[in-house]
Design a protein around this motif. Structure first.
Motif, short mmCIF file in Angstrom:
data_model
loop_
_atom_site.label_atom_id
_atom_site.label_comp_id
_atom_site.label_asym_id
_atom_site.label_seq_id
_atom_site.Cartn_x
_atom_site.Cartn_y
_atom_site.Cartn_z
N ARG A 361 101.62 -32.64 52.74
CA ARG A 361 100.81 -33.76 51.78
C ARG A 361 101.04 -33.21 50.58
N TYR A 415 109.58 -45.49 51.24
CA TYR A 415 108.64 -45.31 50.26
C TYR A 415 108.76 -46.19 49.15
N TYR A 417 106.69 -45.70 45.79
CA TYR A 417 106.19 -45.00 44.62
C TYR A 417 106.64 -43.63 44.47
N TYR A 420 102.67 -39.45 46.21
CA TYR A 420 101.90 -39.56 47.64
C TYR A 420 101.06 -38.72 47.75
N TYR A 423 98.12 -40.28 49.50
CA TYR A 423 98.24 -41.35 50.53
C TYR A 423 97.53 -41.51 51.65
N SER A 430 94.83 -45.96 46.96
CA SER A 430 95.82 -45.85 47.99
C SER A 430 95.30 -47.01 48.96
#
Length: 526
Positions: A361, A415, A417, A420, A423, A430
């Motif tokens: 992440r 994807y 954007y 993330y 996300y 989100s």
């Protein structure tokens, strides 16, 4: 011979037989490859695999249970067990040391004019005041830990996540520059100043910037260089330049720390490590190291080092790297000394959201900014590129970058954007009900620092430090810290992607029964 090891060798042999002694031909078009007089298409058909960068150890990837493997004493429930797969990668043999970080500081001071760019050097300096304590006397460490030679090979501390990331970028460029010099592609230059210094991205995308360095003096310096005769720049296709040094992901760090190799039957792990101890030296009664502390962490309140005459870990604070035995991957200090920054943004329930292959992440997708300052074409920065808070994000001599836009990704399914980091974690931005038309700031993503300590600039910290109890030695434990904060117990080490084949045919097996370690000065590799 293992069949998976035999296949690539057989494939190469087939090419040699098919092409004979002459130039190889394309099986698609019949045109010769690597022949400048016949089409000119170039390809490295003798590539033997990715070179191991300086200071790195190869970590063969695989499947493992990421997260809690013992009782959650803290009751955070933020490391739910989950089976994931990590690709093979490289990791620093030990934590980045004071000496290594001072080399970085020296380069910054030498290359960037302190009068014109004072913030570049200052922003990289570790915070030596992290050693101060309201009720303890640590001034000797404040004044000496970073620079006194007795601490040369101790892990650097006082470095925040952002500083660690910039160190990784600098190391990438210095390593690749030296590779080009050793290959005879570059003539070594010591007069690089400000924007006129080597940068890997600039070299790959704007090779014309280095025409003079490609040609200057190469006939005398490397007369037999295949590149020097033409001054041709190296490309990605040549397979010479290394991928980027970076921080390891949380999954990579945890996988490497366990060192679970050898304890398997077919594809089943039958005795996984709960800690990182090397081989069987501490889990059984065998060996002279029975009962010794094989990592640098705190035994209990008030006990940082044991009794005079029998110091349990022989360290009051940090200890020089490579003093304690390595784990089964050959990595040192994964069980103490300093905790370490990793790449991930922290979320308590990350494991419920992340994919099971290379989980991570923190993605922020960017692209080169061709229109930076109205240039209209790719060009290097002449001044530092700063963010909205005035922090330096790119140095002179680097390519300007910007976030990708939604408009550019309308036809993409993977994807859309740029950012993330948050996300699927339940915040307003989100969710499917969030409107991009809402003015910035009217629907805050988080009420950070008021009702929560979790935000998009909070990074995961892994491992135990010299200040921690044994609970944190287990690789499944995790903590978090603001990425701009530095402490006296957090350091870092670098990692690098493994490209192509996931096993290393040249890798030597590490010993499963390391000998008892005696105190000795750190020895630099030749």
């Amino acid at each position: 011979m293992n069949m998976r090891n035999f296949l690539p060798l057989a494939w190469l042999a087939a090419i040699v037989l098919a092409t004979g002694c002459g130039k190889p031909k394309s099986s698609t078009t019949g045109w010769k490859i690597n022949d400048t007089k016949n089409g000119g298409f170039m390809a490295n058909l003798k590539f033997k695999g990715q070179m191991t960068g300086p200071g790195l150890v190869f970590i063969e990837g695989g499947t493992f249970t990421m997260g809690r493997v013992e009782e959650d004493v803290i009751k955070d429930w933020n490391n739910i067990p989950r089976q994931v797969t990590v690709s093979s990668f490289y990791m620093d043999e030990h934590e980045v040391t004071n000496l290594a970080y001072r080399e970085y500081l020296y380069w910054l001071e030498r290359v960037f004019d302190l009068e014109y760019f004072p913030e570049i050097y200052r922003s990289a300096l570790p915070d030596t005041l992290v050693w101060r304590d309201k009720l303890a006397y640590n001034e000797a460490l404040v004044e000496n830990y970073l620079r006194y030679p007795a601490y040369n090979f101790y892990p650097v501390v006082g470095v925040n996540w952002e500083q660690a990331m910039k160190y990784c970028a600098w190391r990438t460029d210095r390593v690749n520059e030296m590779i080009l010099i050793e290959k005879g592609v570059f003539y070594p230059l010591n007069d690089q100043r400000d924007a006129d210094h080597f940068d890997t991205e600039v070299y790959l995308y704007l090779s014309g910037e280095y025409t003079q360095q490609n040609k200057k003096g190469l006939k005398d310096y490397r007369p037999n260089s295949p590149y020097g005769k033409e001054g041709r720049p190296v490309t990605i296709e040549d397979g010479i330049l290394l991928p980027k040094y970076r921080l390891p992901t949380e999954a990579e760090w945890e996988y490497a720390a366990y060192g679970n190799i050898g304890n398997r039957q077919f594809d089943r792990l039958y005795e996984g490590n709960k800690f990182t101890w090397a081989g069987n030296s501490m889990r059984t009664s065998e060996g002279k190291s029975r009962g010794d502390m094989l990592g640098n962490f705190k035994r209990g309140r008030g006990d940082n080092m044991g009794l005079g005459g029998w110091l349990n870990d022989q360290a009051d604070i940090t200890m020089q790297v490579k003093f304690y035995p390595p784990n089964d991957f050959g990595l040192y200090d994964m069980e103490g000394n300093v905790a370490e920054w990793v790449l991930d943004v922290y979320r308590p329930l990350s494991f419920e959201d992340l994919t099971d292959f290379r989980p991570f992440r923190g993605n922020e997708f960017t692209t080169f900014d061709k229109d930076y300052q109205g240039a209209g074409e790719l060009t290097v920065l002449q001044e530092p590129q700063v963010d909205q808070n005035g922090k330096i994000v790119r140095l002179p001599g680097q390519l300007p970058v910007r976030p990708v836009t939604e408009q550019e990704n309308l036809n993409r399914r993977n994807y859309q954007y740029s950012d993330y980091r948050d996300y699927l974690d339940g915040d307003v931005e989100s969710s499917i009900y969030y409107s991009k038309d809402v003015p910035s700031g009217e629907e805050p993503m988080y009420d950070y620092n008021k009702t929560t300590l979790i935000g998009n600039t909070i990074r995961v910290v892994k491992g135990a430090s010299w200040k921690d109890r044994q609970y944190w030695v287990s690789p499944g434990t995790r903590r978090f810290m603001e990425q701009t904060v530095a402490t006296d117990w957090i350091g870092f080490r670098c990692a690098m992607d493994r490209l192509g084949m996931q096993n290393d045919l040249k890798r030597k097996k590490t010993s499963k029964k390391p000998k008892r370690q005696k105190f000795r000065p750190y020895r630099m590799s030749k």
